[in-house]
Design an enzyme around this catalytic site. Sequence first.
Site, mmCIF file in Angstrom:
data_model
loop_
_atom_site.group_PDB
_atom_site.id
_atom_site.type_symbol
_atom_site.label_atom_id
_atom_site.label_comp_id
_atom_site.label_asym_id
_atom_site.label_seq_id
_atom_site.Cartn_x
_atom_site.Cartn_y
_atom_site.Cartn_z
ATOM 1 N N LYS A 1 13.177 30.517 47.713
ATOM 2 C CA LYS A 1 14.091 30.311 48.850
ATOM 3 C C LYS A 1 15.364 29.579 48.432
ATOM 4 O O LYS A 1 16.356 29.606 49.138
ATOM 5 C CB LYS A 1 13.423 29.459 49.943
ATOM 6 C CG LYS A 1 12.325 30.162 50.704
ATOM 7 C CD LYS A 1 11.986 29.436 52.027
ATOM 8 C CE LYS A 1 11.563 27.992 51.911
ATOM 9 N NZ LYS A 1 10.444 27.648 51.058
ATOM 10 N N LYS B 1 8.083 18.728 50.876
ATOM 11 C CA LYS B 1 8.365 18.553 49.440
ATOM 12 C C LYS B 1 9.854 18.366 49.161
ATOM 13 O O LYS B 1 10.254 17.423 48.488
ATOM 14 C CB LYS B 1 7.905 19.789 48.631
ATOM 15 C CG LYS B 1 6.431 20.055 48.664
ATOM 16 C CD LYS B 1 6.083 21.316 47.905
ATOM 17 C CE LYS B 1 6.619 22.591 48.522
ATOM 18 N NZ LYS B 1 6.018 22.953 49.816
ATOM 19 N N ASP C 1 0.493 26.073 46.239
ATOM 20 C CA ASP C 1 -0.638 25.194 45.968
ATOM 21 C C ASP C 1 -1.505 25.777 44.861
ATOM 22 O O ASP C 1 -2.723 25.700 44.894
ATOM 23 C CB ASP C 1 -1.437 24.953 47.243
ATOM 24 C CG ASP C 1 -1.791 26.255 47.944
ATOM 25 O OD1 ASP C 1 -1.431 27.317 47.412
ATOM 26 O OD2 ASP C 1 -2.431 26.213 48.998
ATOM 27 N N LYS D 1 1.580 21.848 50.111
ATOM 28 C CA LYS D 1 1.516 23.007 51.008
ATOM 29 C C LYS D 1 2.914 23.370 51.534
ATOM 30 O O LYS D 1 3.759 22.480 51.680
ATOM 31 C CB LYS D 1 0.610 22.609 52.179
ATOM 32 C CG LYS D 1 0.450 23.627 53.255
ATOM 33 C CD LYS D 1 -0.336 23.004 54.402
ATOM 34 C CE LYS D 1 -0.305 23.872 55.633
ATOM 35 N NZ LYS D 1 1.008 23.948 56.262
HETATM 36 N N1 LIG Z 1 8.827 12.312 57.184
HETATM 37 C C1 LIG Z 1 9.414 13.253 57.903
HETATM 38 N N2 LIG Z 1 9.879 12.985 59.151
HETATM 39 C C2 LIG Z 1 10.467 13.950 59.899
HETATM 40 N N3 LIG Z 1 10.649 15.213 59.472
HETATM 41 C C3 LIG Z 1 10.219 15.555 58.241
HETATM 42 C C4 LIG Z 1 9.584 14.593 57.387
HETATM 43 N N4 LIG Z 1 9.280 15.219 56.219
HETATM 44 C C5 LIG Z 1 9.709 16.497 56.342
HETATM 45 N N5 LIG Z 1 10.269 16.709 57.557
HETATM 46 C C6 LIG Z 1 10.847 17.960 58.072
HETATM 47 O O1 LIG Z 1 9.909 19.007 57.897
HETATM 48 C C7 LIG Z 1 10.587 20.226 57.595
HETATM 49 C C8 LIG Z 1 9.996 20.823 56.318
HETATM 50 O O2 LIG Z 1 10.334 19.962 55.241
HETATM 51 P P1 LIG Z 1 10.674 20.504 53.782
HETATM 52 O O3 LIG Z 1 11.642 21.647 53.845
HETATM 53 O O4 LIG Z 1 11.019 19.327 52.968
HETATM 54 O O5 LIG Z 1 9.245 21.071 53.390
HETATM 55 P P2 LIG Z 1 8.851 21.866 52.067
HETATM 56 O O6 LIG Z 1 7.465 21.441 51.730
HETATM 57 O O7 LIG Z 1 9.889 21.731 51.039
HETATM 58 O O8 LIG Z 1 8.829 23.347 52.640
HETATM 59 P P3 LIG Z 1 8.768 24.713 51.792
HETATM 60 O O9 LIG Z 1 7.333 24.894 51.395
HETATM 61 O O10 LIG Z 1 9.212 25.743 52.794
HETATM 62 O O11 LIG Z 1 9.690 24.571 50.629
HETATM 63 C C9 LIG Z 1 12.068 19.904 57.476
HETATM 64 O O12 LIG Z 1 12.736 20.302 58.629
HETATM 65 C C10 LIG Z 1 12.083 18.373 57.297
HETATM 66 O O13 LIG Z 1 13.227 17.774 57.830
HETATM 67 MG MG LIG Z 2 10.987 23.192 50.019
#
Ligand SMILES: Nc1ncnc2c1ncn2[C@@H]1O[C@H](COP(=O)(O)OP(=O)(O)OP(=O)(O)O)[C@@H](O)[C@H]1O
Ligand SMILES: [Mg+2]
Length: 300
Positions: A53, A27, A139, A22
């Site tokens: 992005k 991720k 997803d 999600k």
């Molecule tokens: N285990 C964790 N502990 C603390 N913060 C976390 C953890 N996992 C992710 N985050 C934080 O959550 C936020 C979103 O993480 P991330 O960008 O990796 O998500 P994503 O799934 O790649 O998002 P997107 O769908 O926008 O690409 C970031 O600011 C990241 O630092």
């Molecule tokens: Mg991401």
Amino acid sequence: MVKAVKPAPKAKAIKQIAIYGKGGIGKSTTTSNISAALADLGHKVMQFGCDPKADSTNTLRDGAYIPTILELLKEKGKVDAREAIYEGYRGVYCVEAGGPSPGVGCAGRGIITAVQLLKQQKIFEELDLDYVIYDVLGDVVCGGFAVPIREGIAQHVFTVTSSDFMAIYAANNLFKGIQKYSNSGGALLGGVIANSVSSGYQKAIVDDFVARTKTQVLQYVPRSITVTQSELAGKTTIEAAPNSEQAKVYRELAKRIEAHEKSTAPSPLEAQDLRAWATAWSDQILAVERGEVRSAGAQI
Ligand SMILES: Nc1ncnc2c1ncn2[C@@H]1O[C@H](COP(=O)(O)OP(=O)(O)OP(=O)(O)O)[C@@H](O)[C@H]1O
Ligand SMILES: [Mg+2]
């Protein structure tokens, strides 16, 4: 940008992995820490951001963004794929596919175009890669994002989820996508990475979901301020806090991915079964809060 090198004498098997989940679930953070940890283990890794992005790889490069393949193609028409590959932490090769302008075109096509460019120019062989890790938005509500599964680009899929219902709902949708293409050479499921799972009941919810959908949890990753601090410094936790507990968790996860060989087709829940499952958990948590039962990890 990397320089051309002589192709490796004999192509070896490259493990190609796609990480789904999600939006905002973690991720890119998880993927970048896996890439960094695999590089520390001596592997040659490429992290391939498939999100318009184009922010998948920046913590591998001190917070710096790189031009995307689609941007370069738009600008120049013809692109040497090496122009789009930038080295990050411990030589991890960073690539961002990029995407169409917001509201225009299909991001899935962008992923195919970007992967084809690297494949046509035999970049994976030339760089003698051990791992290509695709960080994929979405997803699988849009067919475009199923591309790494459908087109046989990846062999193994891992999904990042928390115990939140919407994250599990997205994981279940992904499982439907994997199941759909599982008999026609599509990628199979390696398992679930449980992110931001710290308490007992959060763990119990994810454990129950994986049991019901016939998959496994590869690692439980707690929510941690170390991740926040590292991200603010523009780095992965592996780089910024190598001796932290959180880095240890990511290193173990990378080792499990290294050892992982056999992925399988999951058994997603039908919509009404997923709803009934969620309601049962809601009742269970309420009963624990009221002191009617002792543990939310009990059978439901
Ligand atoms: N285990 C964790 N502990 C603390 N913060 C976390 C953890 N996992 C992710 N985050 C934080 O959550 C936020 C979103 O993480 P991330 O960008 O990796 O998500 P994503 O799934 O790649 O998002 P997107 O769908 O926008 O690409 C970031 O600011 C990241 O630092
Ligand atoms: Mg991401």
